[in-house]
Each structure stands twice: as structure tokens, then as C-alpha cells.
Design a protein around this motif. Sequence first.
Motif, PDB file in Angstrom:
ATOM      1  N   PHE A 108       0.851  -1.190   0.000  1.00  0.00           N
ATOM      2  CA  PHE A 108       0.000   0.000   0.000  1.00  0.00           C
ATOM      3  C   PHE A 108       0.883   1.235   0.000  1.00  0.00           C
ATOM      4  O   PHE A 108       2.078   1.162   0.271  1.00  0.00           O
ATOM      5  N   ASP A 109       0.251   2.372  -0.349  1.00  0.00           N
ATOM      6  CA  ASP A 109       1.005   3.631  -0.437  1.00  0.00           C
ATOM      7  C   ASP A 109       0.484   4.613   0.594  1.00  0.00           C
ATOM      8  O   ASP A 109      -0.707   4.670   0.867  1.00  0.00           O
ATOM      9  N   ILE A 110       1.402   5.408   1.135  1.00  0.00           N
ATOM     10  CA  ILE A 110       1.036   6.458   2.077  1.00  0.00           C
ATOM     11  C   ILE A 110       1.437   7.782   1.436  1.00  0.00           C
ATOM     12  O   ILE A 110       2.581   7.948   1.015  1.00  0.00           O
ATOM     13  N   ALA A 111       0.475   8.697   1.346  1.00  0.00           N
ATOM     14  CA  ALA A 111       0.757   9.968   0.689  1.00  0.00           C
ATOM     15  C   ALA A 111       1.554  10.872   1.621  1.00  0.00           C
ATOM     16  O   ALA A 111       1.512  10.731   2.847  1.00  0.00           O
ATOM     17  N   ASP A 112       2.259  11.811   1.024  1.00  0.00           N
ATOM     18  CA  ASP A 112       2.996  12.825   1.758  1.00  0.00           C
ATOM     19  C   ASP A 112       2.048  13.535   2.730  1.00  0.00           C
ATOM     20  O   ASP A 112       0.984  14.006   2.335  1.00  0.00           O
ATOM     21  N   GLY A 113       2.394  13.557   4.002  1.00  0.00           N
ATOM     22  CA  GLY A 113       1.590  14.282   4.984  1.00  0.00           C
ATOM     23  C   GLY A 113       0.426  13.502   5.562  1.00  0.00           C
ATOM     24  O   GLY A 113      -0.294  14.003   6.427  1.00  0.00           O
ATOM     25  N   GLU A 114       0.240  12.284   5.096  1.00  0.00           N
ATOM     26  CA  GLU A 114      -0.911  11.505   5.561  1.00  0.00           C
ATOM     27  C   GLU A 114      -0.665  10.905   6.947  1.00  0.00           C
ATOM     28  O   GLU A 114       0.475  10.637   7.330  1.00  0.00           O
ATOM     29  N   PHE A 115      -1.753  10.685   7.699  1.00  0.00           N
ATOM     30  CA  PHE A 115      -1.694  10.013   9.009  1.00  0.00           C
ATOM     31  C   PHE A 115      -2.370   8.663   8.826  1.00  0.00           C
ATOM     32  O   PHE A 115      -3.585   8.578   8.705  1.00  0.00           O
ATOM     33  N   VAL A 116      -1.542   7.616   8.769  1.00  0.00           N
ATOM     34  CA  VAL A 116      -2.077   6.271   8.533  1.00  0.00           C
ATOM     35  C   VAL A 116      -1.942   5.443   9.798  1.00  0.00           C
ATOM     36  O   VAL A 116      -0.906   5.457  10.453  1.00  0.00           O
ATOM     37  N   VAL A 117      -3.019   4.760  10.161  1.00  0.00           N
ATOM     38  CA  VAL A 117      -2.989   3.907  11.354  1.00  0.00           C
ATOM     39  C   VAL A 117      -3.033   2.439  10.938  1.00  0.00           C
ATOM     40  O   VAL A 117      -3.888   2.039  10.149  1.00  0.00           O
ATOM     41  N   LEU A 118      -2.088   1.652  11.447  1.00  0.00           N
ATOM     42  CA  LEU A 118      -2.128   0.203  11.268  1.00  0.00           C
ATOM     43  C   LEU A 118      -2.821  -0.381  12.488  1.00  0.00           C
ATOM     44  O   LEU A 118      -2.385  -0.155  13.610  1.00  0.00           O
ATOM     45  N   VAL A 119      -3.896  -1.116  12.253  1.00  0.00           N
ATOM     46  CA  VAL A 119      -4.636  -1.665  13.377  1.00  0.00           C
ATOM     47  C   VAL A 119      -4.904  -3.145  13.113  1.00  0.00           C
ATOM     48  O   VAL A 119      -4.997  -3.579  11.964  1.00  0.00           O
ATOM     49  N   GLY A 120      -5.004  -3.915  14.169  1.00  0.00           N
ATOM     50  CA  GLY A 120      -5.278  -5.340  14.018  1.00  0.00           C
ATOM     51  C   GLY A 120      -4.986  -6.034  15.327  1.00  0.00           C
ATOM     52  O   GLY A 120      -4.365  -5.453  16.214  1.00  0.00           O
ATOM     53  N   PRO A 121      -5.439  -7.273  15.456  1.00  0.00           N
ATOM     54  CA  PRO A 121      -5.259  -7.984  16.722  1.00  0.00           C
ATOM     55  C   PRO A 121      -3.790  -8.277  17.022  1.00  0.00           C
ATOM     56  O   PRO A 121      -2.949  -8.214  16.118  1.00  0.00           O
ATOM     57  N   SER A 122      -3.515  -8.594  18.261  1.00  0.00           N
ATOM     58  CA  SER A 122      -2.156  -8.878  18.691  1.00  0.00           C
ATOM     59  C   SER A 122      -1.537  -9.982  17.830  1.00  0.00           C
ATOM     60  O   SER A 122      -2.183 -10.972  17.531  1.00  0.00           O
ATOM     61  N   GLY A 123      -0.299  -9.751  17.401  1.00  0.00           N
ATOM     62  CA  GLY A 123       0.420 -10.771  16.635  1.00  0.00           C
ATOM     63  C   GLY A 123       0.179 -10.729  15.143  1.00  0.00           C
ATOM     64  O   GLY A 123       0.711 -11.554  14.401  1.00  0.00           O
ATOM     65  N   CYS A 124      -0.587  -9.732  14.637  1.00  0.00           N
ATOM     66  CA  CYS A 124      -0.906  -9.723  13.206  1.00  0.00           C
ATOM     67  C   CYS A 124       0.231  -9.156  12.357  1.00  0.00           C
ATOM     68  O   CYS A 124       0.216  -9.268  11.142  1.00  0.00           O
TER      69      CYS A 124
END
Length: 349
Positions: free
Chosen positions: A24-40
Motif C-alpha cells: 500500500f502507499d502512504i501519501a505525503d503528509g498523511e496520518f495512517v494507522v495500522l490496526v489489528g489484533p495482537s500478533g498480526c
Amino acid sequence: MASVSFHDIKKAYGKVEVLHGLGFDIADGEFVVLVGPSGCGKSTLLRMLAGLEEISGGEIKIDGKVVNDLESKDRDIAMVFQSYALYPHMTVRDNMGFSLRLRKADAGATAKRVDEAARILNLDKLLDRFPRELSGGQRQRVAMGRAIVRDPKVFLFDEPLSNLDAKLRVAMRAEIKALHQRLKTTTVYVTHDQIEAMTMADRIVVMHDGIIEQIGTPLELFDRPGNLFVAQFIGSPAMNVFDGKVHGSVVKALGQEWPLPPGLVVAQGASVHFGIRPTDLMLSADGVAAEVVVVEPTGAETELLVEVGGQQVTVVMHGRTDAKPGETVHLTYDTTKAHAFDAANGKRL
Ligand SMILES: Nc1ncnc2c1ncn2[C@@H]1O[C@H](COP(=O)(O)OP(=O)(O)OP(=O)(O)O)[C@@H](O)[C@H]1O
Ligand SMILES: [Mg+2]
């Protein structure tokens, strides 16, 4: 500031593959959150971006440049961890300026950067204190200050708030968001707390067992979860899900008939998971009969646990109710807000 892109990222520890080709791509200045259960695999992915973990396969680019073989210190990234790891024998000022001094930056320039970061984070009056003389939230802000003074291209956060009490966590959440609105530095933020993800992110990446389940804005994920996993992971309390079969324009489940969203055509007899969020269910004069099990008033809202056909169902309603455990209530819902997922593969229908 910088853009970040992940292409077919794999990670294996020995023979065990824990990331299975993420992109996946993250744009300049973007706030991206990675979320998921423990161990993912959230921390693993973040640490690979930071250069703290070897990349087993694929490419990571920062500003279009492949950084796979670039050392961590040359990636111009600042990371804030769950444990703030401040130097106990150094003042706040020295903790914040440490990385610049290490780089042999000019003393005057360092002092200026530290003062500026302290002002942004409201730490001006605490600069001469030692970490032991600070509250948890203040320490967390010093850890952020240390990242800010480096003026990095990308900020990485790995569960930075999980050591704080609930109230402070909410306050710091808002502070980090406000900070991002000011500095606009590209940010990747890891959490397993979906509320943190919803409230902070421009876009959320939902991970599960080393793959990406869905990427979208918080409300896209909430309104149109792409599969059953995302549907049940995003939103609190979790979406109610009933297993049933399609007959005409309704799903038969729990001994009841639940109308499908208008316009949604599903094969007759198909097995589906039918989902309704607790906030989309309403008490009404008629509708599906349900027995009240628990009533939990929280002031502005009331959460009701009710039972339909032997399954517990959560209802969140605005305001208050006179309903008591053991009584029968009736439920309706806005059919446009119902969700249906293929029982075989969990995909949204
Ligand atoms: N050094 C290691 N050696 C072997 N396996 C590892 C190693 N580090 C992590 N793993 C495994 O990789 C998987 C992903 O771990 P990771 O720390 O990225 O999870 P996470 O999503 O950050 O979880 P949490 O929310 O608990 O922090 C886990 O199954 C973990 O056991
Ligand atoms: Mg982790």
C-alpha cells in the motif's frame, strides 16, 4: 515530509512467514494507522520501515527511493515506542536535544529546536526537570519532543499511549492529532485499539494474520466493511451478526425475518452472515421481539443486551429507557444500514 510505499512486503523469521506480501502507499503528509489484533504483524511492518528489522521480500520506498538496504539512521525517520525510554539522569531539555547532540549539531540550533518543540508540546516549564519528576503523559510528550526536534521525514508510533490511563490516553490522542495538523509530517501509527484508529487516522489499514483485510478512511470502514473480519473489528460495541439463509428479500435467522438492504440482490437460499450495528437497532412498538438481559445506562446513551432466538444482541440507544431485565421489547432497524456477508468467504455482498 515524504511519501512511503510498501510493495509485496514479506517477513519470515526462520521458516515462519509472518507477513505475506503486503502492499500500500502512504501519501505525503498523511496520518495512517495500522490496526489489528495482537500478533498480526503491525510492529514488524513498522520496524521494517524504520530499518530495525530486515526485509525478507518486497520493497519499501520513502519518497520514491528504495530504502531496503539503507541503514536506519540514514532513513530520516523518528520512532516513538510504547516505553518512552527517556534517559533518567538527563533533564527534559537534554533528553530532547540528545539525538541532535549525537549528530554534533550546532549548540545554538539545538537549543532553538528544543525550545520550539517544548513550546508546541507545552513542556516549556518542565525543561529543567528530570523524567522521574514528570507524570506519565508528560513523559510521553517528552518522547514525542525527542522525535520532533529531529524534524524527520516520517514519524512512526508504536502503541505510544498504551501505558497511560484512560483519561490521559484520550487527551494525548487529541494532542497527537493536533500536532499532526500543525506539522503535517507523514505519520504511521500502530495500535490495536480501534477507537484510537478511528479517531486519529486519515486512513486505516486493517491487518490480520500478516495480510491486509481492508484499507480506507475510518467512516468507509465503518459504513462499508469489506468483509466480516473488518465488520466485527471496527466499531464498538461490535456489530451484531446473525447466521441465516436468504429468502426473497429477507434473511431468515434466529427464527425471525430480517429485511435485506433495499436493492441488494442475493441468490435464494444463500447462507449469509447478516450484520446490524448496535447503534442501528431501535426499540419500537413492533418489530422483532427480544428479551432484555442487561441494561447499562452511561448517561447520554443506554446499552441494552437483549436475547433473540437464543442469541445475545447488543442495542445502543440515545437517551434512557424504562426497559427492565426479563421484559420483552421490540427491535427495528434502518434496512439501508444493514450488512450481509457471504457465509463461505466472509466477503461483503
Ligand atoms: N524475533 C521474532 N522471532 C520470531 N517470531 C517473531 C519475532 N518477532 C515477532 N514474531 C512473530 O511475528 C508475528 C507478528 O509480530 P508483531 O510484533 O509484528 O505483532 P503485532 O501486530 O505488533 O502485535 P501486538 O499488538 O501484540 O504488538 C507474531 O506472530 C510474532 O510472534
Ligand atoms: Mg506490536
